[in-house]
Scaffold this active site. Structure first.
Site, PDB file in Angstrom:
ATOM      1  N   HIS A  28      54.633  37.507  61.378  1.00 10.80           N
ATOM      2  CA  HIS A  28      55.838  37.858  60.631  1.00 10.80           C
ATOM      3  C   HIS A  28      56.833  38.633  61.498  1.00 10.80           C
ATOM      4  O   HIS A  28      56.753  39.858  61.610  1.00 10.80           O
ATOM      5  CB  HIS A  28      55.469  38.707  59.407  1.00 10.80           C
ATOM      6  CG  HIS A  28      54.744  37.947  58.350  1.00 10.80           C
ATOM      7  ND1 HIS A  28      55.392  37.347  57.298  1.00 10.80           N
ATOM      8  CD2 HIS A  28      53.428  37.667  58.193  1.00 10.80           C
ATOM      9  CE1 HIS A  28      54.506  36.736  56.520  1.00 10.80           C
ATOM     10  NE2 HIS A  28      53.298  36.917  57.056  1.00 10.80           N
TER      11      HIS A  28
ATOM     12  N   GLU B  63      59.756  39.263  60.682  1.00  5.99           N
ATOM     13  CA  GLU B  63      60.597  40.048  59.764  1.00  5.99           C
ATOM     14  C   GLU B  63      59.848  41.261  59.213  1.00  5.99           C
ATOM     15  O   GLU B  63      60.319  41.907  58.275  1.00  5.99           O
ATOM     16  CB  GLU B  63      61.072  39.158  58.616  1.00  5.99           C
ATOM     17  CG  GLU B  63      60.122  39.025  57.439  1.00  5.99           C
ATOM     18  CD  GLU B  63      58.813  38.311  57.733  1.00  5.99           C
ATOM     19  OE1 GLU B  63      57.952  38.273  56.854  1.00  5.99           O
ATOM     20  OE2 GLU B  63      58.634  37.798  58.864  1.00  5.99           O
TER      21      GLU B  63
ATOM     22  N   CYS C 258      54.438  31.824  59.517  1.00  3.89           N
ATOM     23  CA  CYS C 258      53.240  31.914  58.689  1.00  3.89           C
ATOM     24  C   CYS C 258      52.913  30.561  58.040  1.00  3.89           C
ATOM     25  O   CYS C 258      52.498  29.640  58.719  1.00  3.89           O
ATOM     26  CB  CYS C 258      53.408  33.033  57.655  1.00  3.89           C
ATOM     27  SG  CYS C 258      51.852  33.614  56.966  1.00  3.89           S
TER      28      CYS C 258
END
Length: 385
Positions: free
Chosen positions: A360, A362, A270
């Site tokens: 992302h 995660e 990001c």
């Protein structure tokens, strides 16, 4: 333009005060207060996630933003004590269509509106979020204010106060969300690697994902120097997500260049993707309304495979999908892009061990298509040895 609250929510609104969302272009959306009452300013953006509102609210990348949830009902699963992505709610304000009257989930500890009020987050409910989202798509993300209770004034006064609020362009915000002191997240089981993670607005699930792969994660403040990084003797360096304009990140970009000079394995996500790109000589720009949600497709230009990803960014790197370019550190490629609009979603270096993505891997509460990128980081560190 004025949107009125419906009567449905008024029946159960109790002592909720009238509220208004006011955009800098003069559009006004009226509703009822939700969470804390008062006044809040920020950039109004929309998030298309159908779930995961707790993770959205506690994501530091949303600092200084008024988040509009496009899902029509919010709060069904209440608020628990396990899913926070940081120590607090970071959004500047919150806009929903229909709040759930009663949360229903075995993990819920309290209603969403109670947690918003407890943390002083000014929100508004009963807004026509579909019309509002179309307005943002057509006119772009812009400054806005949420006003309720004693904060309500005349429309002209509220528009004037919004016009006086800071713009997201040029905003240097990473220093406002970063950790105040270094900390360590130990590896699960045997520690195979040591990682220096630069906290530009890191989410809690990121060190957990790395820990599960045998990484001992040393989280450092955004002000960390190369000497701080070297003191850890890391196998790799990680650049986290975060808020603000990447053009303001002179320190993080300079640190990234030092990491590249030393050919330490580097992985960014990001905001970290934008910083790596700038270190490689690419420019960044402010998008019309950005990408925010859990359903955004990304194409890997090498494999031609699509991943459905979670994203939250209003700035992006300049570049063409698949383009190869020469950087101060050798050859590099625009490795990923969004097929919806050709936005750059990743860069990869060929002569130094570094790569980054705009989305992302995660992601909590999902999707998990991109989690394999943490394994690629492991492979990069293994190769460097």
């Amino acid at each position: 333009m004025t949107r009125q609250a419906t009567d449905t929510y008024r029946v159960n609104a109790g002592d909720r005060a009238p509220a208004a969302l006011v955009l800098e272009d003069g559009a006004v959306y009226r509703g009822l207060s939700y969470g804390a009452q008062g006044t809040a300013f920020g950039e109004v953006v929309f998030c298309t996630g159908m779930t995961g509102y707790q993770e959205t609210l506690t994501d530091p990348s949303y600092h200084k933003q008024i988040v509009v949830q496009t899902a029509p009902q919010i709060g069904n699963t209440g608020w628990n004590d396990e899913d926070d992505e940081s120590s607090r709610i970071w959004v500047a304000g919150y806009v929903v269509r229909e709040p759930a009257r009663i949360p229903s989930n075995w993990r819920s500890r309290r209603p969403l509106q109670e947690e918003l009020a407890r943390q002083g987050v000014v929100g508004i409910a009963q807004v026509d979020t579909r019309t509002l989202t179309r307005h943002i798509r057509e006119h772009g993300a812009m400054r806005a204010g949420v006003f309720s209770g004693d904060g309500l004034a005349t429309t002209d006064e509220m528009v004037a106060r919004v016009a006086d609020s800071p713009s997201m362009a040029g905003a240097d915000l990473a220093g406002e969300v970063t950790t105040s002191a270094p900390y360590v997240v130990p590896a699960e089981g045997e520690a195979r690697f040591r990682v220096a993670a630069i906290d530009l607005g890191i989410k809690s699930n990121t060190p957990r994902m790395m820990s599960a792969r045998g990484m001992e994660v040393h989280v450092l403040p955004a002000t960390a120097t190369m000497a701080d990084v070297r003191a850890i003797e890391p196998d790799g360096v990680f650049l986290s997500n975060g808020p603000g304009d990447p053009a303001t990140t002179a320190h993080a970009t300079a640190l990234t260049r030092e990491v590249l000079d030393r050919k330490l394995p580097l992985f960014g996500i990001c905001f970290g993707n934008q910083i790596l790109g700038r270190a490689l000589g690419l420019d960044t720009y402010k998008m019309r309304y950005g990408h925010r949600g859990m359903n955004i497709p990304v194409m890997d230009t090498a494999t031609r495979r699509i991943a459905i990803t979670a994203q939250n960014h209003g700035f992006a790197l300049e570049g063409e999908p698949g383009a190869r370019f020469t950087s101060p550190y050798g050859a590099a490629t625009i490795s990923h892009y969004c097929p919806n609009d050709d936005t750059v979603e990743g860069v990869r270096c060929h002569d130094v061990p570094a790569f980054a993505v705009q989305y992302h891997p995660e992601a909590a509460a999902g999707p998990h298509d991109a989690a394999i990128l943490f394994d690629e980081f492991v492979a990069l560190m293994e190769d460097a040895r």
